[in-house]
Design a protein around this motif. Structure first.
Motif: not given
Length: 407
Positions: A345-347, A361-363, A368-369
């Motif tokens: 996961x990249x910002x 989003x991960x939670x 997906x995670x």
């Protein structure tokens, strides 16, 4: 017959340290497979906490890699006087050690793992007097650090522009450092052979993430409290999550430093998130890797500066190999390997609000995670395992030795 190589360092703390020690171990492992005999020599005691469970010896062997601390000190003392004695005994011990190895014809070349100007400069000259070529491991670029911190520019410039050209080859960890070495070689009109080696991992993860998965959600940050700018970004991320009504705890590992931890705790208290922090202190490898596998997400914020562009943190490789999703930002070589929502996961920017949004989003999307974590693990073993990332290193070193003897 195997070639003989010695890895010399004052800072990697092999075999008891963490990132630097692991890199030494993995470099040695690939060279053993490429028909080199490798030995580690410590200029001074390992800079790690001394615990009663670990048996420390100044001479030993681990993973078929012999190591020696000729000064007799295995762990760096807290006493100023004992540290100076350690420095003196280590210096003369290594001096005698190399002469003995040369007489016995047990050393073809030396890899120096250090960014100390005095260490690299002196030992390069000394080893050249013994007709031994020197290869410099470059995991950081001092000029980038100086530009970022605003201090030490003179010494950093001396290291990069005057000391680096003294060695016979370099092993840079990142594209940035490779380009800088090439720039220096053009400026100084000297050829510096280079073999880029990214972050390295080994077979530390024998069990899957699922078999160790914890139902208790928590974030994990593994890093030195010395990087206070990053530590405060972690606090800011937890604060932004709190504003979104997400109260998820975070475990913060790393060597204890009472002054800096007190500073960080005060910062977290003022942000109203101190209760969500657990400072674990220094963990051994097994405990640390198990914690990585159990975490919900692994944080690796990288400030947008030259130091981050030049580095390639080893922990990113081990984060990925755990199978737990990693969250970081696109800076330096990270953006060459990691792709958002594919293997990480990249910002875009090192911004606490962007990090908080990704964690949300991960939670909220566990499928997906999980997939991102698994693809990240695949990437780690395809690109960063020492058997893949270092292929050809042994032959490169043989060529360096041959060129040195022919010059």
């Amino acid at each position: 017959m195997p070639n003989n190589l010695i890895i010399l360092s004052e800072s990697s703390s092999f075999p008891w340290g963490m990132a630097a020690s692991n890199r030494v171990r993995n470099l040695a492992k690939v060279l053993l497979k490429e028909n080199w005999d490798v030995e580690y020599a410590g200029l001074r005691g390992a800079d790690i906490p001394k615990d009663k469970k670990t048996k420390f010896s100044s001479i030993g062997k681990i993973d078929n890699i012999p190591f020696i601390y000729p000064g007799g000190f295995t762990v760096r003392s807290n006493s100023w006087w004992f540290r100076r004695i350690d420095d003196i005994l280590g210096f003369f011990g290594i001096f005698i050690f190399f002469i003995f190895k040369k007489i016995k014809r047990k050393v073809e070349c030396v890899i120096i793992y250090s960014r100390s100007t005095n260490v690299v400069k002196f030992w390069s000259h000394f080893l050249h007097l013994l007709n031994i070529p020197v290869i410099l491991e470059l995991c950081e670029w001092p000029l980038a650090i100086a530009e970022t911190s605003g201090k030490g520019h003179k010494n950093a410039s001396h290291f990069c522009e005057d000391v680096v050209p003294l060695v016979d080859a370099v092993l840079p960890i990142s594209s940035y450092i490779s380009h800088e070495v090439y720039r220096i070689s053009l400026k100084k009109n000297v050829y510096i052979p280079s073999f880029q080696i990214p972050i390295l991992i080994d077979n530390v993860y024998h069990t899957s993430r699922d078999s160790n998965f914890s139902s208790d959600k928590f974030l994990l940050y593994c890093g030195s409290i010395a990087y206070m700018d990053i530590a405060k970004i972690v606090v800011d991320i937890i604060y932004e999550l709190k504003k979104r009504n997400i109260h998820i705890p975070i475990k913060f590992t790393g060597r204890e430093d009472n002054a800096r931890i007190t500073e960080l705790k005060l910062y977290a208290k003022n942000r109203g998130v101190l209760s969500l922090f657990e400072f674990t202190g220094f963990l051994d490898e097994n405990d640390l890797f198990n914690l990585m596998r159990k975490a919900t997400c692994l944080l690796a914020p990288l400030p947008e500066n030259l130091q981050s562009q030049s580095r390639f943190p080893t922990k990113i490789g081990y984060y990925l190999a755990s199978g737990t999703p990693i969250l970081t930002n696109a800076v330096g070589d990270v953006k060459h390997y990691l792709k958002d929502k594919i293997n990480a996961f990249i910002v875009e920017n090192c911004d606490s609000r962007q990090f908080a949004a990704k964690i949300e989003t991960i939670l909220n999307d566990q499928e997906l995670s999980k997939n991102v974590g698994l693809f990240g693990k695949d990437l780690a073993f395809e690109k960063f395992h020492y058997r893949c990332a270092c292929l050809g290193l042994g032959e490169f070193l043989r060529q360096v030795v041959q060129n040195y003897r022919n010059s």
